[in-house]
Design an enzyme around this catalytic site. Structure first.
Site, short mmCIF file in Angstrom:
data_model
loop_
_atom_site.label_atom_id
_atom_site.label_comp_id
_atom_site.label_asym_id
_atom_site.label_seq_id
_atom_site.Cartn_x
_atom_site.Cartn_y
_atom_site.Cartn_z
CB SER A 2 -0.87 -0.03 1.26
OG SER A 2 -1.50 1.21 1.44
CE1 TYR A 12 -3.97 -2.09 5.21
CE2 TYR A 12 -3.44 0.14 4.49
CZ TYR A 12 -3.75 -1.17 4.20
OH TYR A 12 -3.80 -1.56 2.89
CE LYS A 29 -1.80 -4.57 3.33
NZ LYS A 29 -2.03 -5.81 2.59
#
Ligand code: UDP
Length: 345
Positions: free
Chosen positions: A124, A150, A154
Site C-alpha cells: 500500500s 495498517y 504492510k
C-alpha cells in the site's frame, strides 16, 4: 499456471480471481469470509477459461495452505488477504498485526515447505505515511514511514518478504517476489459481475454513491482547509481492473532472485470535491454534502509517479477519467443496492 489467491472473495481479490480465470489459470482462492463474500465466488465459478477451487480458510493455517499448495501444485501466490481500515488499525492494532503480519508469515512458511516459486504481495501507499511536498508525486524511492498501524503492518510484511527472498537465494532456491503499493483502488469490473461491498463502507466513491442511492442521509467532506487547489484532499484513484493487470504483468516478468516493488496509481490526483462532482454527473443525483473537520491521519495530497512501472512493465492505467471509474462502480451498486447479500438467491 496454478495460483493460490488469498483474500480471493474480497473486493480486489475477487477481481484478481476473475482475471486469472479469464487468462486460463487454475485458481485456488482462499478466504476466511470475515469480510469477503462467498457470493462473489459463486458468481465466478461458471466463468469460462480456467478452473476455480474455493476454500474457506485462514491464510494463517499454514498446514492447510501447504496441503493446498501441494495438492494443486501451486507455483504462484497472490496475497490479498488483509484487514485494511486505517482507523480500525489505530483502535485494534493487535488485530492488524495478527492478520497482516503473523498470518502472512505463516503463509510464507507454507510457501517455503511447498517450494512455491513466486509471490505477489498487495502492499500500500500507506507505507509512505505522509510524504513531504518534495516527494509528491510519490515514486518508489520515497522514504517509507507509515503513520498508521495498517501502513506499518504492510511495511513489516514487505521487510519479511525481502528477508525471506534473500534467504531463499542464499539457500540456492531463489523465489520471484513482487510487492505492489496501491493508491486508491476504485471502480468495478466492467462486465458487471463483481463490485465493491464493504461493511462498514468508508471509501469516498462508494460512500458518495450510497448517498446518491439514498442509502444514507448525505455525506461529509472531511476537511476543506488543506493546502490543495480547492482545499480538499487529493488522491490517485486507480481502476481495480487496471490494478489487477499490473499484477498479471509483474507476475509474468519477475525473475527468480528478484524482489520488485512498484507503485500502482494513475499518476494524477483528484480532489474530494472533484470526485463528488463526478458522482453527481454520473448518477444524475444531487445529494447533501456537509463540510466537516479533517479526518485524523489524512495527508493533503497523495498521488503516484508511475515512471517505474511504465518503464519496467509497460503498465499504464487504461482508465484515467474519474467519470469512467465512478460509472463502473455506479453500474454495479445501482443494480445491487444491497451488495452481494442482496443479490443472493
Ligand atoms: N473522504 C471524505 N468523506 C468520506 C470518505 C472519505 O471526505 O465520507 C475523503 C478522505 O478524507 C480522503 C479521501 O476522501 O481525503 C479518500 O478517502 P478514502 O477513505 O476513500 O481513501 P484513503 O485515501 O483514506 O485510503
Amino acid at each position: 499456471m496454478n495460483m493460490l489467491v488469498t483474500g480471493g472473495a474480497g473486493y480486489i481479490g475477487s477481481h484478481a480471481v476473475q482475471r486469472l480465470l479469464r487468462d486460463g489459470h487454475t485458481v485456488v482462492a482462499v478466504d476466511n469470509l470475515f469480510r469477503g463474500h462467498a457470493e462473489a465466488m459463486r458468481l465466478l465459478e461458471p466463468q469460462s477459461g480456467g478452473r476455480l477451487i474455493f476454500h474457506e480458510s485462514d491464510v494463517g493455517d499454514s498446514t492447510r495452505m501447504e496441503r493446498l499448495m501441494h495438492e494443486y501444485q501451486v507455483d504462484t501466490v497472490m496475497h490479498f488477504a488483509a484487514l485494511a481500515y486505517v482507523g480500525e488499525s489505530v483502535d485494534q492494532p493487535l488485530l492488524y498485526y495478527e492478520n497482516n503480519v503473523i498470518a502472512g508469515i505463516r503463509l510464507l512458511e507454507a510457501c517455503d515447505r511447498a517450494g512455491v516459486g513466486r509471490f505477489i504481495f498487495s502492499s500500500s501507499c500507506a507505507t509512505y505515511g505522509e510524504p513531504s511536498a518534495e516527494h509528491i508525486p510519490i515514486n518508489e524511492d520515497c522514504p517509507q514511514s507509515p503513520v498508521s498501524p495498517y501502513g506499518q503492518t504492510k511495511l513489516d510484511f514487505e521487510h519479511a518478504l525481502r528477508a525471506w527472498g534473500q534467504a531463499r537465494s542464499r539457500a540456492g532456491e531463489p523465489v520471484s517476489i513482487a510487492m505492489l503499493r496501491y493508491f486508491n483502488v476504485a471502480g468495478a469490473d466492467r462486465s458487471g459481475l463483481l463490485g465493491e461491498d464493504h461493511e462498514p463502507e468508508t471509501h469516498l466513491i462508494p460512500v458518495a454513491i450510497n448517498a446518491a442511492l439514498g442509502k444514507r442521509d448525505g455525506m461529509a467532506i472531511f476537511g476543506t482547509d488543506y493546502p490543495t487547489p480547492d482545499g480538499t484532499c487529493v488522491r490517485d484513484y486507480v481502476h481495480v481492473e487496471d490494478l489487477i493487470d499490473a499484477h498479471v504483468r509483474v507476475m509474468d516478468r519477475v525473475k527468480p532472485g528478484e524482489v520488485r516493488a512498484y507503485n500502482v496509481g494513475i499518476g494524477r490526483g483528484y480532489s474530494v470535491r472533484e470526485v463528488l462532482d463526478a458522482v453527481r454527473r454520473v448518477t444524475g443525483v444531487s445529494f447533501e454534502v456537509r463540510e466537516q473537520g479533517r479526518r485524523a491521519g489524512d495527508p493533503a495530497a497523495l498521488y503516484n509517479d508511475p515512471s517505474r512501472i511504465e518503464r519496467d512493465l509497460g503498465w499504464r492505467a487504461s482508465v484515467t477519467s474519474l467519470d469512467e471509474i465512478v460509472d463502473s462502480a455506479w453500474q454495479w451498486m445501482k443494480r445491487n443496492p444491497g451488495g452481494y447479500a442482496g443479490s443472493r438467491g
